[in-house]
Design an enzyme around this catalytic site. Structure first.
Site, PDB file in Angstrom:
ATOM      1  N   HIS A 130       0.837  -1.208   0.000  1.00 52.26           N
ATOM      2  CA  HIS A 130       0.000   0.000   0.000  1.00 52.26           C
ATOM      3  C   HIS A 130       0.870   1.256   0.000  1.00 52.26           C
ATOM      4  O   HIS A 130       0.605   2.202  -0.756  1.00 52.26           O
ATOM      5  CB  HIS A 130      -0.905  -0.017   1.231  1.00 52.26           C
ATOM      6  CG  HIS A 130      -1.639   1.261   1.481  1.00 52.26           C
ATOM      7  ND1 HIS A 130      -2.951   1.463   1.115  1.00 52.26           N
ATOM      8  CD2 HIS A 130      -1.243   2.414   2.079  1.00 52.26           C
ATOM      9  CE1 HIS A 130      -3.324   2.687   1.459  1.00 52.26           C
ATOM     10  NE2 HIS A 130      -2.305   3.278   2.057  1.00 52.26           N
ATOM     11  N   GLU A 131       1.901   1.264   0.831  1.00 52.53           N
ATOM     12  CA  GLU A 131       2.767   2.445   0.894  1.00 52.53           C
ATOM     13  C   GLU A 131       3.553   2.633  -0.405  1.00 52.53           C
ATOM     14  O   GLU A 131       3.732   3.767  -0.873  1.00 52.53           O
ATOM     15  CB  GLU A 131       3.723   2.332   2.087  1.00 52.53           C
ATOM     16  CG  GLU A 131       3.036   2.279   3.441  1.00 52.53           C
ATOM     17  CD  GLU A 131       2.060   3.426   3.657  1.00 52.53           C
ATOM     18  OE1 GLU A 131       2.292   4.529   3.114  1.00 52.53           O
ATOM     19  OE2 GLU A 131       1.056   3.225   4.347  1.00 52.53           O
ATOM     20  N   HIS A 134       1.437   4.347  -2.929  1.00 53.22           N
ATOM     21  CA  HIS A 134       1.462   5.812  -2.792  1.00 53.22           C
ATOM     22  C   HIS A 134       2.664   6.400  -3.521  1.00 53.22           C
ATOM     23  O   HIS A 134       2.567   7.442  -4.173  1.00 53.22           O
ATOM     24  CB  HIS A 134       1.525   6.202  -1.317  1.00 53.22           C
ATOM     25  CG  HIS A 134       0.205   6.222  -0.620  1.00 53.22           C
ATOM     26  ND1 HIS A 134      -0.879   6.922  -1.100  1.00 53.22           N
ATOM     27  CD2 HIS A 134      -0.199   5.635   0.546  1.00 53.22           C
ATOM     28  CE1 HIS A 134      -1.904   6.768  -0.267  1.00 53.22           C
ATOM     29  NE2 HIS A 134      -1.515   5.994   0.721  1.00 53.22           N
ATOM     30  N   GLU A 199      -6.270   7.166  -0.792  1.00 53.79           N
ATOM     31  CA  GLU A 199      -6.191   5.957   0.034  1.00 53.79           C
ATOM     32  C   GLU A 199      -6.862   4.784  -0.663  1.00 53.79           C
ATOM     33  O   GLU A 199      -6.337   3.669  -0.678  1.00 53.79           O
ATOM     34  CB  GLU A 199      -6.836   6.201   1.401  1.00 53.79           C
ATOM     35  CG  GLU A 199      -6.028   7.081   2.331  1.00 53.79           C
ATOM     36  CD  GLU A 199      -4.643   6.534   2.618  1.00 53.79           C
ATOM     37  OE1 GLU A 199      -4.514   5.315   2.860  1.00 53.79           O
ATOM     38  OE2 GLU A 199      -3.681   7.318   2.578  1.00 53.79           O
TER      39      GLU A 199
END
Length: 316
Positions: A130-131, A134, A199
């Protein structure tokens, strides 16, 4: 679709900025405020990664210091087709993580000791994917652009309150006063909407990068439970940094409401489970379709590309 929505929101906050500038300061005041805001946010853009990592006492680690964690990030970065980011650990009991850096070539990912102690290897893979999503989506750049414009709006509003604004506009005193009070609130809401949109996008991309959206879904449930029970003192003292984290580190703000920087965990998990179902349907179709007399199966190489299916194994 998420990028389109983000573009619409950025266009909206830009239009709001132009309207406020004309209403409260005329063209001259608008340009002065914009220059100051760009300078302030430009400094933050080039130095925000160092500032936030220092704020949370993060220490950089190598594969010699944390071989499993750094090795996992390296595998995920390869799957995401990203340069290897710098890896940090924060001494903090609350399970959480964030990414920072102005572009993929200058990115860093950080995880708390609470996260490393609480998650399984698969769940940790989901969080760090997930990071990295980003980083790949350049969300830091997007949020910096919106912060620049929102900062300019707030600055214009302050000028108007102190100096009376542009008395030659067509709004009148009451209209100008309403504008300078409501515009910063509107800008804040747009920033929050963009943050929540990013997100959702990072959840989807993260599920594809790690190979199994259910890992991230399981991690989000643990993260929400941990964050609600364990206080993050540094985040409470610096609430502006809350939007950086994968889960809201502040207590009492978990709902998916107008003033939340994060979507509700329930909504995020539901979307990830739907994504996992689509992965399984795709895997079934690929195994049923012969190619050159052989059956297609998901790759078992953790660095072999993005979104290899829901059963990608991870070697220790």
């Amino acid at each position: 679709m998420n990028f389109f929505k983000t573009g619409i929101l950025i266009a909206g906050i830009t239009a709001l900025f132009l309207g406020v500038g004309f209403a409260v300061g005329g063209e001259g005041g608008m340009l002065i405020a914009l220059v100051i805001a760009i300078a302030m946010n430009g400094f933050a853009y080039w130095n925000s990664d160092k500032m936030v990592l220092r704020m949370y006492g993060a220490r950089e680690v190598s594969e010699a210091d944390a071989p499993e964690f750094v090795g996992l990030v390296r595998q995920l970065a390869m799957r995401a087709e990203l340069p290897m980011p710098r890896v940090y650990i924060m001494e903090n009991p609350q399970p959480n993580a964030f990414a920072t850096g102005r572009n993929p070539e200058n990115a860093a990912v950080a995880a708390t000791t609470g996260l490393l102690n609480m998650m399984s290897r698969e769940e940790l893979a989901g969080v760090m994917a997930h990071e990295l999503a980003h980083v790949r989506n350049r969300d830091t750049l997007i949020m910096t652009v919106t912060a620049t414009i929102a900062g300019a709006i707030s600055m214009l509003a302050n000028f108007a309150l102190f100096f009376g604004g542009n008395r030659n506009n067509n709004l009148g005193i009451i209209g100008t006063l309403a504008m300078v009070i409501l515009a910063p609130i509107a800008a804040m809401l747009v920033q929050m909407a963009i943050s929540r949109t990013r997100e959702y996008s990072a959840d989807k991309a993260g599920g594809e990068i790690c190979g199994n959206p259910e890992w991230l879904a399981s991690a989000l449930v643990k993260l929400q439970n941990g964050a609600s029970r364990i206080e993050n003192v540094t985040a409470e003292q610096n609430p502006a940094s809350a939007s950086l984290f994968i889960i809201n580190p502040l207590h009492g703000k978990g709902a998916d409401n107008l003033f939340s920087t994060h979507p509700s965990t329930e909504n995020r998990v539901a979307r990830l489970m739907e994504l996992a179902k689509s992965f399984r349907r795709g895997a079934r179709k690929s195994t049923q379709k012969p190619a050159s007399g052989r059956t297609s199966v998901p790759s078992s190489n953790p660095s072999g590309g993005k979104g290899q299916g829901p059963h990608t194994p991870w070697s220790n």
